[in-house]
Write an enzyme that holds these catalytic residues in place. Structure first.
Site, PDB file in Angstrom:
ATOM      1  N   SER A  30      17.268  15.318  -1.184  1.00 33.30           N
ATOM      2  CA  SER A  30      16.867  14.446   0.030  1.00 33.30           C
ATOM      3  C   SER A  30      15.408  14.328   0.108  1.00 33.30           C
ATOM      4  O   SER A  30      14.958  13.462   0.887  1.00 33.30           O
ATOM      5  CB  SER A  30      17.383  14.901   1.068  1.00 33.30           C
ATOM      6  OG  SER A  30      17.210  16.490   1.252  1.00 33.30           O
ATOM      7  N   HIS A  35      23.155  12.042  -0.172  1.00 34.42           N
ATOM      8  CA  HIS A  35      22.406  10.917  -0.382  1.00 34.42           C
ATOM      9  C   HIS A  35      22.812  10.015  -1.804  1.00 34.42           C
ATOM     10  O   HIS A  35      22.129   9.135  -1.731  1.00 34.42           O
ATOM     11  CB  HIS A  35      21.045  11.362  -0.612  1.00 34.42           C
ATOM     12  CG  HIS A  35      20.503  12.040   0.650  1.00 34.42           C
ATOM     13  ND1 HIS A  35      19.904  11.255   1.481  1.00 34.42           N
ATOM     14  CD2 HIS A  35      20.583  13.295   0.958  1.00 34.42           C
ATOM     15  CE1 HIS A  35      19.507  12.143   2.753  1.00 34.42           C
ATOM     16  NE2 HIS A  35      19.808  13.181   2.400  1.00 34.42           N
ATOM     17  N   LYS A  46      24.971   8.693   6.397  1.00 30.55           N
ATOM     18  CA  LYS A  46      24.037   8.001   5.648  1.00 30.55           C
ATOM     19  C   LYS A  46      24.660   6.835   5.121  1.00 30.55           C
ATOM     20  O   LYS A  46      24.500   5.901   5.997  1.00 30.55           O
ATOM     21  CB  LYS A  46      23.587   9.009   4.536  1.00 30.55           C
ATOM     22  CG  LYS A  46      23.134  10.179   5.224  1.00 30.55           C
ATOM     23  CD  LYS A  46      22.418  11.343   4.118  1.00 30.55           C
ATOM     24  CE  LYS A  46      22.267  12.375   4.630  1.00 30.55           C
ATOM     25  NZ  LYS A  46      21.462  12.766   5.816  1.00 30.55           N
TER      26      LYS A  46
END
Ligand SMILES: Cc1ncc(COP(=O)(O)O)c(C=O)c1O
Lengths: 408, 80
Positions: free
Chosen positions: A185, A213, A244
């Site tokens: 990240s 991610h 996300k």
């Protein structure tokens, strides 16, 4: 000692930030106009610092699902799944995740942070061993600490170093669990998953990959780095988040490991917290459908990521090594990161400042992330603002006279 | 007085601090040496390699001084 004395130096550093026109750790948007635009103190700002990779927060089907679920099931569940019961939506979302990943088992947690707490604290017992990539997210460290297994680290993305450390543990009894991330990240780099899988096989260890991610970002179907690297069958536990690419909140783990379901009555971060509200569950399920049905979102995201990475590199910024949707510029100091961040915000662009201990190796980062919802013009505008602001605060050299537009 | 563990710890600390600070068993690792929590973890990797052992993080979590660290690492080395 007074209460909170242990935090005096932290509080002092924070007070220093509060005297600035904007504090990067205390921004409040007045309105979010779209996945890429917000209003801040009366001004419209282009967002380049969210994790809204696919732009699904404002997808009409996602919003409609949330509204309908709220009408039908109410605003919250008011309790945990073990004590107060699951709703149909929780089970349906778990089935959808299991189906997406082609796995037998899926468990949903209330946040991605709690998914790591719930999985890592429960899979490794006191005679087992957790071996974490050194650059792991705080939730991985905290999850490891919550359990009883001894925890060691290996050097970031270094398969040989991992092998060395597994060799040192080989004479000890117990299972060994390797924990890595898909896309990291902070610098946006990926794990060398094929090499790590070799080591895992050689030492007969389990492998956990946190695709926080990389879900919806990597892989032909968007399942993440394990899919992209072609090693899904060697990953024993995939952890991820809804916060996300799926635009909601919540976390999950999928697995084929026999006996996995016992975690529902053994994993404390699953058992002793309220389950996700109906709106979030329904919105996440709708977002997952969008992710599966619209690969073009992922393709546009990848295109934007490459464009931003190339554009900032051409402007002279020192960047993380790979053109993924997280594009971090490495700053000479925290002060430089604050200066650039502030200048960009004044110009109308929101990015993130990342500092130790969140960052590896003491780095100060000006972190950006792109969304499929950006337009190509917005990416180009962001690059131009970066170049101007970078020169103004002195983190990149003045413009080179004739090379503009000559980049390959 | 040739203790390889003490030597390994001091050498790794000298490398981590650039050799600029005087070190003794009473030196506090986080406070006086200015190492951040992440730097301390990285420095544990270094000691593990120099001594070819595994040092679980919980075993060194409470360590404050260099002397404490030498004692803790010696204890782990004896077990292994
Ligand atoms: C690698 C990683 N794992 C887990 C999390 C936690 O997810 P969440 O914020 O959804 O709780 C994050 C980000 O916050 C992350 O970057």
């Amino acid at each position: 000692m007074a209460l909170f004395d242990q935090f005096v130096s932290l509080a002092e550093a924070y007070r220093g930030l509060q005297s600035r026109p904007y504090n990067p750790f205390d921004i409040a948007f007045d309105a979010i106009l779209s996945p890429t635009e917000a209003r801040l103190q009366g001004r419209q700002i282009l967002l380049l610092g969210t994790n809204n990779y696919l732009g699904l927060t404002h997808d009409p089907t996602v919003i409609a699902a949330a509204v309908e679920a709220t009408r039908e099931f109410g605003s919250g569940t008011t309790g945990s799944r073990i004590a107060n019961g699951s709703y149909a939506g929780h089970r349906a979302l778990e089935r959808a995740l299991a189906d997406f990943y082609g796995r037998r088992h899926a468990m949903v947690f209330t946040t991605g942070y709690q998914a790591n707490l719930g999985i890592l604290s429960a899979i490794a017992g006191k005679n087992d061993h957790l071996i974490l990539d050194a650059d792991s997210h705080a939730s991985i460290y905290d999850g490891a600490r919550l359990g009883l297994a001894p925890v060691t680290r290996f050097r970031h993305n270094d398969a040989d170093d991992l092998a060395r450390r597994l060799r040192r543990l080989a004479s000890l009894p117990g299972d060994k669990f390797i924990v890595v991330e898909g896309i990291y990240s902070m610098l946006g780099d990926t794990a060398p998953l094929r090499e790590l899988v070799e080591v895992k096989r050689q030492w007969n260890a389990y492998l956990v990959v946190d695709e926080a991610h990389s879900l919806g970002v990597l892989g032909a179907s968007g399942r993440g780095l394990a899919e992209a690297a072609g090693v899904e069958s060697d990953v024993d536990f995939i952890v991820g988040t809804f916060s996300k690419s799926l635009g909601g909140v919540g976390g999950f783990c999928v697995s084929d490991v026999e006996g996995f379901e016992v975690l529902r009555i053994a994993s404390r971060p699953y058992m002793f917290t309220a389950s996700l509200p109906p709106a979030v569950i329904a919105a996440t399920a709708a977002a997952l459908r969008q992710l599966r049905m619209r690969p073009e979102l992922r393709h546009r995201l990848t295109e934007h990521a490459r464009r931003l990475h190339q554009g900032l590199a051409d402007a002279g910024f020192e960047l993380g090594p790979e053109p993924n949707p997280i594009v971090s510029a490495i700053m000479p100091s925290p002060e430089a990161a604050f200066a650039l961040w502030t200048r960009l915000l004044e110009a109308g662009l929101y990015t993130n400042v990342s500092l130790p201990p969140a960052t590896p190796k003491g780095l100060a980062l000006l972190r950006s992330s792109v969304s499929a919802a950006h337009t190509r013009d917005e990416i180009d505008a962001a690059i131009a603002m970066f170049a101007e602001a970078g020169r103004a605060v002195g983190v990149i050299a003045p413009a080179r006279a004739s090379t503009a537009g000559g980049a390959t | 007085m040739n203790d390889p563990i003490r030597e390994a710890v001091y050498e790794a600390l000298r490398a981590a601090t650039g050799g600029s600070v005087a070190l003794s068993d009473d030196t506090r690792i986080m406070g006086e040496l200015g190492l951040t929590s992440v730097a301390v973890l990285d420095f544990v990797l270094e000691i593990e390699d120099r001594l070819d052992i595994a040092i679980p993080l919980d075993r060194v979590a409470g360590v404050e001084t260099i002397g404490d660290l030498v004692a803790k690492v010696s204890e782990i080395k004896r077990e292994g």
